[in-house]
Motif scaffolding. Structure first.
Motif, mmCIF file in Angstrom:
data_model
loop_
_atom_site.group_PDB
_atom_site.id
_atom_site.type_symbol
_atom_site.label_atom_id
_atom_site.label_comp_id
_atom_site.label_asym_id
_atom_site.label_seq_id
_atom_site.Cartn_x
_atom_site.Cartn_y
_atom_site.Cartn_z
ATOM 1 N N ASP A 216 -55.323 -22.342 152.253
ATOM 2 C CA ASP A 216 -55.291 -21.430 153.387
ATOM 3 C C ASP A 216 -55.544 -22.224 154.664
ATOM 4 O O ASP A 216 -56.655 -22.716 154.898
ATOM 5 N N ARG B 83 -56.124 -21.532 157.561
ATOM 6 C CA ARG B 83 -57.168 -21.025 158.466
ATOM 7 C C ARG B 83 -58.547 -21.506 158.071
ATOM 8 O O ARG B 83 -59.500 -21.387 158.860
ATOM 9 N N GLN B 84 -58.694 -22.003 156.845
ATOM 10 C CA GLN B 84 -60.020 -22.191 156.262
ATOM 11 C C GLN B 84 -60.429 -23.661 156.100
ATOM 12 O O GLN B 84 -61.198 -23.994 155.196
ATOM 13 N N PHE C 202 -49.837 -20.848 155.649
ATOM 14 C CA PHE C 202 -50.283 -20.285 156.918
ATOM 15 C C PHE C 202 -50.429 -18.777 156.769
ATOM 16 O O PHE C 202 -49.580 -17.993 157.208
ATOM 17 N N CYS C 203 -51.526 -18.390 156.132
ATOM 18 C CA CYS C 203 -51.802 -16.979 155.875
ATOM 19 C C CYS C 203 -52.186 -16.280 157.183
ATOM 20 O O CYS C 203 -52.535 -16.909 158.172
ATOM 21 N N GLY C 204 -52.164 -14.973 157.144
ATOM 22 C CA GLY C 204 -52.614 -14.198 158.296
ATOM 23 C C GLY C 204 -51.486 -13.800 159.222
ATOM 24 O O GLY C 204 -50.325 -14.145 159.027
ATOM 25 N N LYS D 231 -48.798 -16.521 163.059
ATOM 26 C CA LYS D 231 -48.089 -17.611 162.403
ATOM 27 C C LYS D 231 -47.933 -18.798 163.358
ATOM 28 O O LYS D 231 -47.907 -18.630 164.584
ATOM 29 N N GLY E 35 -55.127 -23.607 165.544
ATOM 30 C CA GLY E 35 -55.661 -24.065 164.263
ATOM 31 C C GLY E 35 -55.379 -25.536 164.067
ATOM 32 O O GLY E 35 -54.535 -26.127 164.747
#
Length: 285
Positions: A213, A215-216, A242-244, A247, A255
């Motif tokens: 993920d 983002r993490q 690229f979750c969420g 994008k 990010g």
């Protein structure tokens, strides 16, 4: 290597970037790209074919027939396309026994072919639970989806699929009936259905390798006591997801991996055989 995607014309650009990154990671691997769609415009299909031709790959579009989804419930803004990956075994030819499904919002950093050699040990799927989020979301999802399974909540953006086993054991009528009964409780319908009905038939994958993920980053590094830093990701992670909602190709995206994505998108657009993305407003229906 059989790769499966399900999308519409709005995701041609991200698809090109994902496919370019796959070719960079697997330059010598023969690939067949399967695309399940519903009345996708011929110009859009030709664009995807051009991508594949540029890499020397085979391209096999499959239109999802109306008959299979005649009883499929839809609700809110979701369409019957939410069932395509779950019912790929009924749409793809019987000669295809195993595929790797990939969302288009992905970069391939290292080879993914080992996933298709992975024994599924009697499971229907292999997928990953996102580390760090699992402990928070698992109890909530068990209640929400009426599940007694303690496995956790699997992300459906990367799936190794045993199509041969699914043809024997996966029942479209069961999927549609469960969805109809629980429609008001679903948040991410295809992912919720996967977990509620088949969570016990999913082989867990290491998400830091096969469904990272994006983002993490800080959470992954903290959970690994600093081992899984940026160098580790570049050397070991195969699938960066690229979750969420925000994008990396959208304005304002932020990010640690956004710059990497933008670089790959530029390189993909420079692929010699890559056509310009057609404008849907100029397509004749």
């Amino acid at each position: 290597m059989n790769i499966l995607v399900t999308l519409d014309e709005n995701y041609l650009d991200p698809l090109r970037t994902m496919l370019w990154s796959l070719h960079q990671a697997e330059p010598d691997t023969p690939v067949t790209l399967w695309l399940i769609h519903s009345r996708m415009h011929p110009d859009a299909l030709e664009t995807v074919r051009s991508y594949c031709d540029g890499f020397g790959w085979d391209f096999c579009p499959c239109e999802a027939g109306e008959e299979l989804f005649a009883d499929a419930p839809v609700f809110r803004h979701y369409t019957k396309a939410m069932y395509y990956r779950l019912l790929a075994s009924r749409i793809l030819p019987d000669s295809v026994d195993k595929v790797l499904y990939l969302d288009p919002d992905i970069l391939i950093l290292n080879p993914v072919s080992p996933l298709l050699d992975l024994p599924l040990e009697g499971n229907l799927f292999a997928a990953a639970i996102h580390s760090g989020l699992a402990q928070i979301s698992a109890p909530v999802n068990r209640v929400r989806l009426h599940s007694d399974d303690d496995a956790g909540y699997f992300n459906s953006g990367v799936l190794v699929m045993d199509l041969a086993a699914q043809r024997r054991e996966l029942d479209p009528a069961e999927i549609f009936a469960w969805t109809r009964e629980h429609a008001n409780e679903l948040i991410l319908p295809d992912q919720d259905i996967l977990n509620a009905l088949y969570g016990s038939r999913i082989l867990p994958l290491d998400d830091t390798l096969y469904n990272y993920d994006a983002r993490q980053y800080d959470a992954y590094r903290l959970l690994s006591a600093g081992e899984k830093d940026m160098d580790w990701v570049m050397q070991h992670t195969a699938i960066l997801h690229f979750c969420g909602r925000l994008k990396p190709w959208k304005p304002g995206a932020r990010g640690r991996f956004v710059a990497l994505y933008k670089y790959c998108a530029v390189q993909a657009a420079r692929q010699p055989d890559s056509q310009e993305i057609p404008s849907m407003t100029h397509m004749t229906i």
